[in-house]
Design a protein around this motif. Sequence first.
Motif, mmCIF file in Angstrom:
data_model
loop_
_atom_site.group_PDB
_atom_site.id
_atom_site.type_symbol
_atom_site.label_atom_id
_atom_site.label_comp_id
_atom_site.label_asym_id
_atom_site.label_seq_id
_atom_site.Cartn_x
_atom_site.Cartn_y
_atom_site.Cartn_z
ATOM 1 N N ASN A 164 0.832 -1.186 0.000
ATOM 2 C CA ASN A 164 0.000 0.000 0.000
ATOM 3 C C ASN A 164 0.875 1.247 0.000
ATOM 4 O O ASN A 164 1.731 1.417 0.876
ATOM 5 C CB ASN A 164 -0.911 0.032 1.237
ATOM 6 C CG ASN A 164 -2.002 -1.020 1.166
ATOM 7 O OD1 ASN A 164 -3.013 -0.840 0.500
ATOM 8 N ND2 ASN A 164 -1.789 -2.142 1.843
ATOM 9 N N VAL A 165 0.664 2.117 -1.011
ATOM 10 C CA VAL A 165 1.413 3.367 -1.081
ATOM 11 C C VAL A 165 1.027 4.273 0.082
ATOM 12 O O VAL A 165 1.858 4.960 0.670
ATOM 13 C CB VAL A 165 1.145 4.065 -2.433
ATOM 14 C CG1 VAL A 165 1.835 5.418 -2.480
ATOM 15 C CG2 VAL A 165 1.617 3.187 -3.578
ATOM 16 N N ASP A 166 -0.255 4.288 0.444
ATOM 17 C CA ASP A 166 -0.743 5.093 1.560
ATOM 18 C C ASP A 166 -0.431 4.360 2.862
ATOM 19 O O ASP A 166 -1.135 3.442 3.254
ATOM 20 C CB ASP A 166 -2.247 5.324 1.406
ATOM 21 C CG ASP A 166 -2.852 6.060 2.598
ATOM 22 O OD1 ASP A 166 -2.083 6.591 3.429
ATOM 23 O OD2 ASP A 166 -4.096 6.094 2.700
ATOM 24 N N VAL A 167 0.651 4.780 3.532
ATOM 25 C CA VAL A 167 1.091 4.070 4.729
ATOM 26 C C VAL A 167 0.052 4.184 5.838
ATOM 27 O O VAL A 167 -0.201 3.231 6.569
ATOM 28 C CB VAL A 167 2.454 4.609 5.202
ATOM 29 C CG1 VAL A 167 2.857 3.963 6.514
ATOM 30 C CG2 VAL A 167 3.513 4.326 4.155
ATOM 31 N N HIS A 168 -0.576 5.351 5.975
ATOM 32 C CA HIS A 168 -1.557 5.511 7.052
ATOM 33 C C HIS A 168 -2.795 4.656 6.793
ATOM 34 O O HIS A 168 -3.401 4.128 7.736
ATOM 35 C CB HIS A 168 -1.913 6.986 7.214
ATOM 36 C CG HIS A 168 -0.779 7.806 7.753
ATOM 37 N ND1 HIS A 168 -0.484 7.862 9.102
ATOM 38 C CD2 HIS A 168 0.159 8.555 7.125
ATOM 39 C CE1 HIS A 168 0.582 8.632 9.281
ATOM 40 N NE2 HIS A 168 0.990 9.066 8.109
ATOM 41 N N GLY A 169 -3.165 4.490 5.516
ATOM 42 C CA GLY A 169 -4.233 3.550 5.196
ATOM 43 C C GLY A 169 -3.819 2.130 5.515
ATOM 44 O O GLY A 169 -4.621 1.326 6.005
ATOM 45 N N ARG A 172 -4.272 1.278 9.186
ATOM 46 C CA ARG A 172 -5.634 0.890 9.565
ATOM 47 C C ARG A 172 -5.896 -0.578 9.230
ATOM 48 O O ARG A 172 -6.559 -1.290 9.985
ATOM 49 C CB ARG A 172 -6.653 1.795 8.867
ATOM 50 C CG ARG A 172 -6.658 3.218 9.400
ATOM 51 C CD ARG A 172 -7.840 4.013 8.881
ATOM 52 N NE ARG A 172 -7.718 4.307 7.468
ATOM 53 C CZ ARG A 172 -7.098 5.362 6.969
ATOM 54 N NH1 ARG A 172 -6.521 6.228 7.787
ATOM 55 N NH2 ARG A 172 -7.048 5.573 5.671
ATOM 56 N N ARG A 173 -5.326 -1.032 8.097
ATOM 57 C CA ARG A 173 -5.517 -2.434 7.746
ATOM 58 C C ARG A 173 -4.708 -3.355 8.662
ATOM 59 O O ARG A 173 -5.130 -4.477 8.953
ATOM 60 C CB ARG A 173 -5.154 -2.655 6.273
ATOM 61 C CG ARG A 173 -6.237 -2.117 5.335
ATOM 62 C CD ARG A 173 -5.915 -2.363 3.880
ATOM 63 N NE ARG A 173 -5.001 -1.376 3.365
ATOM 64 C CZ ARG A 173 -5.363 -0.182 2.911
ATOM 65 N NH1 ARG A 173 -6.636 0.168 2.943
ATOM 66 N NH2 ARG A 173 -4.480 0.663 2.429
ATOM 67 N N VAL A 174 -3.562 -2.887 9.129
ATOM 68 C CA VAL A 174 -2.801 -3.674 10.101
ATOM 69 C C VAL A 174 -3.584 -3.793 11.407
ATOM 70 O O VAL A 174 -3.633 -4.861 12.035
ATOM 71 C CB VAL A 174 -1.419 -3.032 10.336
ATOM 72 C CG1 VAL A 174 -0.737 -3.663 11.545
ATOM 73 C CG2 VAL A 174 -0.539 -3.184 9.105
ATOM 74 N N ARG A 199 -1.941 11.629 19.035
ATOM 75 C CA ARG A 199 -2.623 10.332 19.102
ATOM 76 C C ARG A 199 -3.307 10.149 17.759
ATOM 77 O O ARG A 199 -4.419 10.611 17.519
ATOM 78 C CB ARG A 199 -3.593 10.325 20.273
ATOM 79 C CG ARG A 199 -4.261 8.991 20.535
ATOM 80 C CD ARG A 199 -4.438 8.726 22.015
ATOM 81 N NE ARG A 199 -3.234 8.189 22.633
ATOM 82 C CZ ARG A 199 -3.052 8.062 23.949
ATOM 83 N NH1 ARG A 199 -4.008 8.429 24.797
ATOM 84 N NH2 ARG A 199 -1.925 7.561 24.425
ATOM 85 N N SER A 200 -2.612 9.453 16.867
ATOM 86 C CA SER A 200 -3.000 9.433 15.456
ATOM 87 C C SER A 200 -4.175 8.514 15.167
ATOM 88 O O SER A 200 -4.997 8.804 14.297
ATOM 89 C CB SER A 200 -1.790 9.002 14.617
ATOM 90 O OG SER A 200 -2.107 8.910 13.267
ATOM 91 N N LEU A 201 -4.270 7.391 15.881
ATOM 92 C CA LEU A 201 -5.315 6.412 15.579
ATOM 93 C C LEU A 201 -5.706 5.670 16.844
ATOM 94 O O LEU A 201 -4.848 5.140 17.560
ATOM 95 C CB LEU A 201 -4.802 5.417 14.530
ATOM 96 C CG LEU A 201 -5.806 4.383 14.001
ATOM 97 C CD1 LEU A 201 -6.957 5.060 13.284
ATOM 98 C CD2 LEU A 201 -5.111 3.392 13.065
ATOM 99 N N VAL A 202 -7.001 5.649 17.133
ATOM 100 C CA VAL A 202 -7.558 4.850 18.240
ATOM 101 C C VAL A 202 -8.702 4.033 17.660
ATOM 102 O O VAL A 202 -9.653 4.592 17.108
ATOM 103 C CB VAL A 202 -8.059 5.735 19.398
ATOM 104 C CG1 VAL A 202 -8.636 4.848 20.515
ATOM 105 C CG2 VAL A 202 -6.940 6.616 19.933
ATOM 106 N N VAL A 203 -8.614 2.705 17.784
ATOM 107 C CA VAL A 203 -9.624 1.817 17.202
ATOM 108 C C VAL A 203 -10.129 0.867 18.283
ATOM 109 O O VAL A 203 -9.336 0.287 19.037
ATOM 110 C CB VAL A 203 -9.052 1.008 16.015
ATOM 111 C CG1 VAL A 203 -10.127 0.121 15.405
ATOM 112 C CG2 VAL A 203 -8.488 1.945 14.951
ATOM 113 N N ASN A 319 10.361 5.263 6.404
ATOM 114 C CA ASN A 319 10.632 5.396 4.981
ATOM 115 C C ASN A 319 9.626 6.316 4.300
ATOM 116 O O ASN A 319 9.992 7.115 3.434
ATOM 117 C CB ASN A 319 10.636 4.020 4.314
ATOM 118 C CG ASN A 319 11.947 3.297 4.493
ATOM 119 O OD1 ASN A 319 12.896 3.514 3.754
ATOM 120 N ND2 ASN A 319 12.026 2.458 5.510
ATOM 121 N N ALA A 320 8.358 6.232 4.698
ATOM 122 C CA ALA A 320 7.354 7.127 4.123
ATOM 123 C C ALA A 320 7.698 8.576 4.450
ATOM 124 O O ALA A 320 7.577 9.464 3.597
ATOM 125 C CB ALA A 320 5.965 6.777 4.665
#
Length: 567
Positions: A164-169, A172-174, A199-203, A319-320
């Motif tokens: 995935n080129v979009d690392v932040h996307g 979410r899949r990880v 706090r970039s992502l809370v799931v 790297n991104a």
Amino acid sequence: MTDRSTAPPTVIDQLSVSAALEHASAGVYAVGESGRIIWVNTRALDLLLRGADDVIGHDAHDLLHRDARGRPVPRESGQPRPPLQQAFRTGRNWYPRGDGTLLPGQWFSLPCEPNEQGVVALVAFHPAETPEQDAGRPAASPRALSEGERLALLADTTAQLISNVDVHGALRRVVELMLPRLADWAVIDLIVEGDEVTRSLVVQAQDSVLRIREDLQGPMPPIPASSPMPLSKALRGAASALAGPETYDGPPDTGIAVEQRKLFEATGIQTAAIAPIRGPHEVVGALTLGRTRRDEAFTTDDLALVEDIARRIGIALENARHYQRQRQIAATMQRYLLPQLPRLSGVEMTTRYLPAPDASHVGGDWYDAFTLPAGDTALVIGDVVGHDLDAAAGMAQLRNMLRAYTWSQDNPPHRTVQHLDQAMRHITDVRMATLILARLACDPAGHWILRWTSAGHPPPLLVDYDGVTRYLHEGNGLLLGTGTDRPRHDAQAVLPPGSTLVFYTDGLIETRRELLDTGLERLRRHAAALAHRPLNSFTDLLLERTRPTDNDDDVALLTIRIPLGTP
């Protein structure tokens, strides 16, 4: 312009996955189409008690597959080679070691698209416990993963991050891979600059449905320099830790501790595993996985898995960021260098620059236009070989040198380009480049005259008012940097009233799936159809309709409209 000899690295190279595999906790080897081993990591050699020469080049099945008594395992379905590359596969095995003993293990294979080295599959293996060893252990948590499941999770994590080129996307899949199997909550805190944290992502996993909790996301206090609390240490890259609500019961020592207490209260997390997200050169954040039941407490084995996942995320993120910084620097440089256009009586002029779609591709395309002391207008379109910051820096060097030569010496275009080519080899870092240098002037009779020379650049396109087109192939010579001193020549053309002149770089016409002539024909047809459009509309639509959809290059475009009447 793409340099085929130094083509951009694959996504795997960009994410340094080879480095991650070399330091993986599992043994990993790469298999070629013939079934022979062509690469092996240090962990595999340690587990097998063998040297690289004892493994590389040997048939993987014949060398490594045994049953519990050490007998060779027959191949599946009588096939001469196991089809590792056809699908994800997993199994158990007894590995013959260099000292004559057998190592019980679990393995899985991850199929790959064949690359230049011929790799068609990666195979990872890990020691497995024998039934006797397993009998003495306490009952595992309902959420405990087997070694095979852990390896599969790590493989899936890597696959998501490299595809995935979009690392932040991809992050979410990880998270979707980890929840709810491994945890009820996932929290990713990222270091954005210096000691600033967000706090970039809370799931949250609730009834097997994942919800992004934006109410718990947002800016965080800065990283404390010496706090011993788990998240603070993880953000400094000091250590991973297990934690619970009681960890933050006492008086908070920093703002980070205050936010962590709020997180535990808001989520109901009873047990957490917290690990640094560490790239090859810097810590980029922290990963927290949380469970809401105390009887499912994380263990040190779980923490090691979380560390492995966080390390893979760190490689991808660092790297991104590196490529994004490269792109931003190059884009800033290009914006600074792309000029204000001169004003010519009756003549319209406009430009466009479109960067490459891939953030890692920063280019050396440029255009230029400026008034000369004698009153003529210099027009330039150029392209330095490469897709990196060096290409953008080389473009800056050539652009400034060409400006100085053209303005200070009233020479014909071909002689100026000859001087530039000779100087480029000695006082710049540019290896190769293409360009067109032209002079536009109006003669006493009111005719607009173009005089130009080309150094291996795609030819300008002339579109008259009625849509009749022709490419200006004359005046063409070798590209810059070949080291030869073959003579260059100028060409000259009278530009008809109302005509449009199009200078462009190869990103507008070139694609790997088509012949160059196909791209040139597409450009010619669309330009002819747009001949009566106002110049800005002409240029925008030409760029939109002509640029190939699979183009991975940047594009520079310079268009000039000659007036219908005399100046």
